[in-house]
Write an enzyme that holds these catalytic residues in place. Structure first.
Site, short mmCIF file in Angstrom:
data_model
loop_
_atom_site.label_atom_id
_atom_site.label_comp_id
_atom_site.label_asym_id
_atom_site.label_seq_id
_atom_site.Cartn_x
_atom_site.Cartn_y
_atom_site.Cartn_z
N THR A 98 0.87 -1.19 0.00
CA THR A 98 0.00 0.00 0.00
C THR A 98 0.90 1.24 0.00
O THR A 98 1.19 1.77 -1.06
CB THR A 98 -0.97 0.01 1.20
OG1 THR A 98 -0.22 -0.17 2.41
CG2 THR A 98 -2.02 -1.07 1.07
N LYS A 101 4.23 -6.84 4.04
CA LYS A 101 4.01 -5.43 3.76
C LYS A 101 4.02 -4.69 5.09
O LYS A 101 3.75 -5.24 6.14
CB LYS A 101 2.71 -5.21 3.01
CG LYS A 101 1.48 -5.30 3.88
CD LYS A 101 0.26 -4.74 3.22
CE LYS A 101 0.36 -3.24 3.09
NZ LYS A 101 0.11 -2.51 4.37
N THR A 149 -1.79 -1.78 7.99
CA THR A 149 -1.78 -3.22 8.19
C THR A 149 -0.38 -3.78 8.01
O THR A 149 0.31 -3.47 7.05
CB THR A 149 -2.69 -3.87 7.15
OG1 THR A 149 -3.92 -3.19 7.19
CG2 THR A 149 -2.89 -5.33 7.47
N GLU A 196 7.43 4.62 7.35
CA GLU A 196 7.05 5.84 6.65
C GLU A 196 7.97 7.00 7.00
O GLU A 196 8.07 7.40 8.15
CB GLU A 196 5.60 6.21 6.97
CG GLU A 196 4.63 5.32 6.22
CD GLU A 196 3.19 5.51 6.67
OE1 GLU A 196 2.33 4.85 6.09
OE2 GLU A 196 2.95 6.30 7.58
N ASN A 246 1.43 11.26 6.92
CA ASN A 246 0.29 10.90 7.74
C ASN A 246 -0.65 12.06 8.03
O ASN A 246 -1.76 11.84 8.51
CB ASN A 246 0.76 10.27 9.05
CG ASN A 246 1.18 8.85 8.81
OD1 ASN A 246 0.36 8.03 8.44
ND2 ASN A 246 2.46 8.56 8.99
N SER A 251 -5.28 14.06 -0.40
CA SER A 251 -5.12 14.75 -1.68
C SER A 251 -4.12 14.02 -2.56
O SER A 251 -3.53 13.03 -2.19
CB SER A 251 -4.70 16.18 -1.42
OG SER A 251 -4.01 16.30 -0.21
#
Lengths: 445, 445
Positions: free
Chosen positions: B178, B206, B217, B305, B440, B445
């Site tokens: 993702t 993942k 997840t 991230e 985050n 957008s």
């Protein structure tokens, strides 16, 4: 960079100083306060403050709540010792310095913390332990005791420094600041409905969110001219702290120096001190002190490092208080919830997710099919409550436009109704911004 | 912006794809895998994958570890049911989709998760439950079952899609991504010292760190051609997960869909399956699976991230394992430690502070005077270990230059020696960057 963040970055920052710093105030009788720039802070700002009880007619009481961090700083250990020895009676001063936390400083640190108290006791001509000490700032560094001692002597010798005007109080609030963007000073008059007696509460705090080598110390003190017995004061302060300073989240870290102190000097005339035995008066004062402590604690959140939003998390109808608190705390500490708030993103999935991984004492506190979650506007606009989850089912007709309006507010509320009991807890939190990362990623330069 | 962050921002980002994605590989016998762009992901990327066991000579075993979040997604509940019904025997496929998590979707969601399994069972001509299902992506949205069904049928009908080449495996790894910046695929051959037997482990995962409406997840599956009894597999996977996927921290949040699955199909010739009764073989395989799962879990942290650093937190010589884990986890989750790492700031006070507020089972696990904390370089440079705290006392001769060198490394280690026992635990974490907040704060957008 996407549009919404671009907009955020272009937003004019709130002038927190003008919003949250009072311009005048009435203070409790029988206290003098003073502060000075001792030189511990390299920038020459105020960094040493003192609160002195001048009322000699009635004995004063003191209590304090300390960090539960296993690494307790020297001033914490010293103040604990004083409270133990005195049982909270006849404490007549608090000395506090900023710029150096006197934490992880071993035996020398303990000696220095004791010296700070001894110097003040000597100035006050007290031959018994009567001073509490608090420190905030760099950890792992020795206190510059020469500067502290010189500063303390000057506070007492220079008659202009110690006083009871608004400016004296505001300066003490300034003297304990580290990364704070505004001094935190709250003062309020109360009248007891049971006795008609008037008294004043004044609170000073510093916050939170850490910048290093500062340890984000949370320091606070509350002073009142009411007469309260030591045991009643202890119960009251512990109750108030549990519902105020223990219900705020900036970044979930807890320092080695956190201390909340309260002194009641009994300077207002009274028949007898407030005690647990007179439940009616006790409860009324306890309620006043709790809501007052909440006001003060909320200022700490409003000044959360880099924060742009003030968010109240209310958890209602819980099977028990602890689980309500755990859920409120878990939501308030979630980085994903906090970044979504910063991004003004109606991301209820993250709230739900945080509720789901809260470490509950009783799993029966949470029944997904009874759960309701809403955003609540605090600016008077309607509809006030926007339901996100209704009895465990997502609101498929969610008004996204209204969600965006509420999330754009600088103050808003997240309402969680567990539907499993009747207990409740509220937490106050702020968002997690780029500025937080900048402040905390880069303290040295 | 201060200098160190300016430098950071100017740093050329690591090309994680070329560093961490293999270019070839050998895979376990008796599996075919395939993936397709079903259209659930709007951008046309792969979003539906399948693993099929083609070995019919020996019965396969399966096991899985699921999220403990109270809000479990439909695929989690469905897979739990299948494992309960089959007791982990004769599971022959895993179907996984990305783009929609099928979470908080009520009865319809449960029906859809079951349908995904039924469609695959039908294609495999299995009249018993033999398929596990996993989903990741947006929560609170219904699965587009028309697209999923069409996609699954095509995977089986188009002979080019299902296969056992490197590209087939890599594409399955891609199909579950993702917010991942690279697909996570690890494959390794092992030889058992006890029997000389060769077998293969392949893992796909993942990650982690959440982007919404994704719930971050964490999905993973491990496949092997060794024959392992269901009870041995269950024990092995649970042990491995505890020491791998449960020892990583990106942002401390836990999703509604987290699932780690393992299938052993027994396609390599063997005398008898690996079982708990033969402790020597069992222990050897368990060790292989654990270190393999750690490799896979570490890739999730490397792709945290916005992360720029990979940090191993080792807690040694603890009175018990749980407290070692709690301390490692608390350091790994601290925003202040994570921002200091991002800022390359030798801020040992924050590490100590996190240790001090860890919620320990046994307070005797932590004795400040026995505590040692170091930074450790992982690039072979000397001195490898830089002591920050020695038996509870700050290292006053700290070589700041060396500290900066170690902190500038993309891989480094924080070593905590409790000195109270002999247990240990390690965690893997990453830093907290501006980019994390951007990702985050701004998913829409």
């Amino acid at each position: 960079m996407k549009q919404s963040l671009r907009l955020l970055k272009e937003k004019i920052p709130i002038n927190k100083y003008s919003l949250y710093v009072p311009k005048c105030g009435v203070f409790p009788k029988g206290f003098k306060v003073g502060s000075i720039a001792s030189g511990v802070k390299k920038n020459g700002n105020l960094d040493l403050g003192i609160i002195v009880n001048t009322n000699t007619k009635t004995p004063s009481s003191a209590s304090a709540v300390f960090t539960t961090n296993r690494f307790k700083a020297a001033p914490v250990l010293q103040s604990q010792r004083v409270l133990q020895e005195t049982k909270g009676s006849n404490i007549n001063s608090i000395v506090v310095n900023s710029g150096c936390a006197n934490s992880i400083t071993g035996e020398i640190g303990l000696k220095d913390a004791k010296s700070m108290c001894d110097i003040v006791n000597k100035q006050l001509k007290s031959d018994k332990p009567s001073t509490l000490v608090m420190s905030t700032g760099v950890i792992g560094q020795k206190l510059q005791m020469d500067k502290i001692e010189k500063g303390l002597v000057e506070i007492f010798e220079n008659k202009k420094i110690l006083g009871d005007d608004f400016e004296h109080w505001l300066n003490v609030a300034k003297s304990i600041c580290t990364t704070d963007t505004f001094p935190k000073l709250v003062t309020n008059k109360f009248r007891l409905s049971s006795t008609g007696q008037e008294y004043t509460l004044t609170g000073i705090a510093k916050g939170a969110g850490m910048i290093c080598p500062n340890m984000a110390t949370l320091l606070g003190f509350i002073l009142t001219d009411l007469q309260i017995t030591p045991r009643a004061l202890k119960k009251m302060l512990s109750n108030a702290t549990m519902r105020s300073f223990n219900c705020i989240s900036v970044d979930g870290d807890m320092s080695t120096n956190d201390t909340i102190t309260m002194i009641a000097n009994g300077a207002v005339e009274t028949n007898k001190p407030v005690d647990i035995e007179n439940a009616q008066v006790f409860n009324e004062v306890q309620e006043n002190v709790t809501s007052f402590a909440q006001q003060l604690a909320q200022l700490v959140v409003r000044d959360g490092e880099g924060s742009t939003k003030f968010v109240t998390v209310k958890v209602l109808n819980s099977l028990n208080f602890n689980d309500a608190k755990t859920i409120a705390e878990t939501i308030s500490n979630s980085n994903l919830v906090k970044t979504a708030l910063y991004g003004e993103d109606a991301n209820w999935g993250r709230i739900l997710c945080a509720i789901g991984y809260s470490k509950l004492n009783d799993i029966k506190s949470l029944k997904p099919e009874k759960l309701n979650v809403s955003f609540v506007a605090t600016d008077g606009s309607e509809p006030k409550e926007l339901k996100l989850l209704i009895n465990g089912v997502p609101n498929l007709d969610l008004d996204e436009k209204r969600a965006s309006q509420i999330l754009a507010l600088p103050d808003l509320e997240i309402l969680v109704d567990l539907g499993t009991g009747s207990e409740k807890c509220q937490f106050w939190t702020c968002d997690l911004s780029h500025e937080y990362v900048t402040i905390n990623g880069d303290y040295r330069s």
